[in-house]
Design an enzyme around this catalytic site. Structure first.
Site, mmCIF file in Angstrom:
data_model
loop_
_atom_site.group_PDB
_atom_site.id
_atom_site.type_symbol
_atom_site.label_atom_id
_atom_site.label_comp_id
_atom_site.label_asym_id
_atom_site.label_seq_id
_atom_site.Cartn_x
_atom_site.Cartn_y
_atom_site.Cartn_z
ATOM 1 N N ASP A 195 73.370 123.088 61.254
ATOM 2 C CA ASP A 195 73.883 123.459 59.936
ATOM 3 C C ASP A 195 75.381 123.728 60.061
ATOM 4 O O ASP A 195 75.974 123.532 61.133
ATOM 5 C CB ASP A 195 73.147 124.676 59.366
ATOM 6 C CG ASP A 195 72.986 124.581 57.849
ATOM 7 O OD1 ASP A 195 74.017 124.581 57.150
ATOM 8 O OD2 ASP A 195 71.840 124.489 57.369
ATOM 9 N N HIS A 266 75.860 120.049 55.106
ATOM 10 C CA HIS A 266 75.475 121.073 56.090
ATOM 11 C C HIS A 266 75.892 120.642 57.495
ATOM 12 O O HIS A 266 75.126 120.784 58.455
ATOM 13 C CB HIS A 266 73.968 121.341 56.028
ATOM 14 C CG HIS A 266 73.539 122.095 54.804
ATOM 15 N ND1 HIS A 266 73.844 123.427 54.600
ATOM 16 C CD2 HIS A 266 72.839 121.696 53.705
ATOM 17 C CE1 HIS A 266 73.341 123.821 53.444
ATOM 18 N NE2 HIS A 266 72.733 122.792 52.867
ATOM 19 N N ASP A 332 70.208 117.433 51.652
ATOM 20 C CA ASP A 332 70.347 118.338 50.506
ATOM 21 C C ASP A 332 71.763 118.891 50.425
ATOM 22 O O ASP A 332 72.531 118.833 51.380
ATOM 23 C CB ASP A 332 69.359 119.505 50.634
ATOM 24 C CG ASP A 332 69.666 120.380 51.845
ATOM 25 O OD1 ASP A 332 69.925 119.808 52.928
ATOM 26 O OD2 ASP A 332 69.664 121.610 51.720
ATOM 27 N N GLU A 333 72.087 119.435 49.268
ATOM 28 C CA GLU A 333 73.283 120.241 49.036
ATOM 29 C C GLU A 333 74.523 119.609 49.671
ATOM 30 O O GLU A 333 75.224 120.223 50.472
ATOM 31 C CB GLU A 333 73.069 121.667 49.557
ATOM 32 C CG GLU A 333 71.973 122.409 48.804
ATOM 33 C CD GLU A 333 71.765 123.823 49.296
ATOM 34 O OE1 GLU A 333 71.372 124.674 48.477
ATOM 35 O OE2 GLU A 333 71.977 124.087 50.496
ATOM 36 N N TRP A 399 61.686 121.454 47.487
ATOM 37 C CA TRP A 399 62.099 122.854 47.610
ATOM 38 C C TRP A 399 62.657 123.424 46.308
ATOM 39 O O TRP A 399 62.611 124.633 46.106
ATOM 40 C CB TRP A 399 63.126 122.996 48.733
ATOM 41 C CG TRP A 399 64.511 122.500 48.427
ATOM 42 C CD1 TRP A 399 64.970 121.220 48.521
ATOM 43 C CD2 TRP A 399 65.625 123.283 47.980
ATOM 44 N NE1 TRP A 399 66.290 121.145 48.177
ATOM 45 C CE2 TRP A 399 66.726 122.402 47.837
ATOM 46 C CE3 TRP A 399 65.808 124.634 47.696
ATOM 47 C CZ2 TRP A 399 67.983 122.828 47.413
ATOM 48 C CZ3 TRP A 399 67.065 125.061 47.270
ATOM 49 C CH2 TRP A 399 68.136 124.166 47.131
#
Length: 559
Positions: A195, A266, A332-333, A399
């Protein structure tokens, strides 16, 4: 004022088994006892030797009995055997049948995994002291009610995510959680290895990933709005032998370890180690360090061929260390601002004929989906991989609620349900101010017990794509073993029952019966040294006064 209706205990209550088995009946004539003692042996049929070894190192250690191999038909013994249909009916590969009466216990499983889950049930039947590492009293025999149990799991993916990137969990902590998972019949450890805040996986070809990327200069206490910092480096990483040991230890407990290597977001820790991975045409990536804050870093991977080759090399070593069919790549993100400003990224969008930056992310993830498929593996990604179209054969971790899982299943993709509103175990357990570093939604033990992995709006032909469920335990606010335990338990026990047992609809579930069985299960957790949250609330030393959490994020989720 209404008079409360007395709770009628279920057939499972007397044995206090967690998760509840499918069918449990009393022994001969509705009663009787079973016992093991110093003369008890283990008769292990081919394929069950690992289960016999596990019984000797756990039950044998707790009782002080040697449990040697059986050499006579008349000896009191635990019989372990594999039979395709242990319950007299097709039950699936993890099914088992346990029969205990007198001085004989028979555990038959449809596979070695089924036998192992049956052995876990036997350990629970013996009582909380069977979970200790040495005898606390000298007993002539350990007795429990004679029973017959037929059992099988509802789902084949019963997972727990451990985030070892934000706060590193040393190897022994991971091994301990594998034992805790096995005790609750969970069978997938999703290991979040990389991450923005740290890279924990050794990669021989790129030593700076752990040499520089596994340590950050300091760590924030609490939520990202907190003004508190620990002004010392935090980090750590596993060696290749550590990973091999973790994978082997898990396999002995019939748990699959699914590694996660995040792309394209990330990724600040990787960019800090190898600045050329970042968007060097818009950011001075050479000045970046491993991120010391929480939230979503704006620094993401550059969509270049060199970046793709770098991560292919990383994944080659991942495949060597992890035999899992599934490899998680995050997805993600991923903030798109750097790509919008990057001439390199914009040229790649034009070259590929993509509509926008979302398409670029789908291309990035899709590349690794194809790469993994060519090597006999399957990509798993968070539900953002649905944007722009997920790779063929990808599995989706839903999620952000249920919607992603519903859309993926209807499109023919397998799904693991892990909605943050319901099974993010780093979220607070009660609304009180004394919860340590309270973040997210309130998710009580009962809330988790009433979680339903299969969205009710899914049609039966699409519901079959729900592989199962996963509880996620992110580690921004869980800096040590006790904090991880506090957030995980007892809610992980409730989640395990949801994932294993054939429960009725959420509103019809007998939470009072579950609480009654938990009264015995807490003693098992005590014997295992688990620093769980007591039903009455946090103990004084479990509170974190002055460490800020964050306000509740909107209305409570809909069950």
């Amino acid at each position: 004022m209404t008079t409360p209706v007395p709770h009628e205990p279920s057939p499972h209550s007397g044995a206090s088994l967690v998760p509840a088995p499918g069918r449990l009946s009393a022994g001969p004539s509705g009663g009787g006892r079973c016992s093991i003692d110093g003369a008890t042996t283990i008769e292990a049929a081919p394929g069950t030797e690992g289960v016999a070894r596990w019984l000797r190192t756990t039950v044998g250690a707790a009782t002080g009995y040697p449990l040697p191999p059986s050499h006579g038909e008349d000896a009191p013994r635990i019989v372990l055997r594999i039979s395709p249909e242990p319950g007299g009916e097709p039950d699936g590969p993890e099914a088992y049948r346990l029969s205990a009466a007198g001085r004989r216990v028979v555990v038959g499983g449809a596979s070695a995994a089924g036998v192992f889950w049956g052995a876990q049930t036997l350990r629970q039947l013996l009582g909380p002291d069977a979970f200790r590492r040495a005898p606390v009293t000298v007993r002539d025999a350990w007795e429990f009610p004679a029973v017959t149990i037929h059992d099988r799991p509802r789902f084949r993916w019963r997972g727990l995510l451990l985030d070892v990137a934000r706060h590193f969990m040393p190897k022994d902590g991971v091994l301990r959680y594998l034992d805790l998972m096995a005790a609750h019949k969970l069978n997938v450890l999703h290991l979040h290895l990389t991450d923005d805040q740290g890279w924990r996986l050794p990669v021989e070809r790129y030593p700076r990933l752990t040499g520089a990327g596994s340590w950050r200069p300091r760590t924030k206490f609490g939520h990202r709005a907190s003004p508190l910092w620990e002004e010392k480096p935090h980090g750590g990483h596993y060696t290749r032998d550590d990973i091999r040991e973790i994978v082997a230890y898990a396999a002995e407990r019939h748990i699959t370890v699914v590694p996660e290597i995040d792309v394209p977001g990330h990724s600040q820790a990787a960019i800090a180690a190898y600045p050329e991975l970042g968007n060097t045409d818009v950011v001075d990536t050479a000045s970046l360090t491993v991120w010391d804050d929480w939230g979503i870093s704006p620094n993401v991977l550059a969509p270049t061929d060199a970046t793709l080759r770098f991560y292919e090399h990383v994944l080659e070593e991942v495949l060597e260390l992890f035999p899992s069919r599934y490899v998680h790549v995050g997805g993600d993100e991923c903030p798109k601002d750097q790509w919008r400003r990057s001439p390199t990224a914009q040229a790649r969008i034009a070259e590929l004929g993509l509509a926008d930056e979302d398409g670029l992310q789908a291309w990035f993830v899709g590349h690794f989906g194809r790469w993994l498929s060519e090597r006999g593996r399957r990509l798993v990604g968070w539900d953002e991989i649905l944007q722009g179209g997920p790779p063929e054969g990808a599995t989706v971790s839903s999620w952000r609620g249920r919607a992603g899982g519903v859309a993926a299943a209807r499109a023919g993709h397998d799904v693991v349900m892990c909605p943050e509103q319901e099974v993010y175990l780093d979220h607070r357990q009660a609304p009180g101010d004394d919860e340590p570093v309270p973040i997210g939604w309130v998710r009580t033990l009962e809330d988790v017990y009433r979680f339903e992995p299969v969205p009710p709006e899914l049609e039966p032909e699409h519901a079959r794509h729900v592989l199962g469920a996963q509880a996620n335990l992110w580690s921004e606010v869980t800096e040590d073993q006790n904090r991880v335990d506090y957030q995980a338990f007892p809610r992980l026990a409730a989640f395990a029952e949801v994932a294993w047992s054939a429960l009725p609809a959420p509103a019809e579930r007998d939470f009072a019966d579950f609480e009654q069985r938990m009264s015995a299960h807490y003693r098992r957790l005590d014997a295992l040294g688990v620093a769980y949250r007591p039903p009455t609330g946090p103990l004084p030393w479990q509170r974190r006064p002055g460490v800020r959490g964050r306000p509740l994020d909107g209305p409570p989720p809909v069950r």
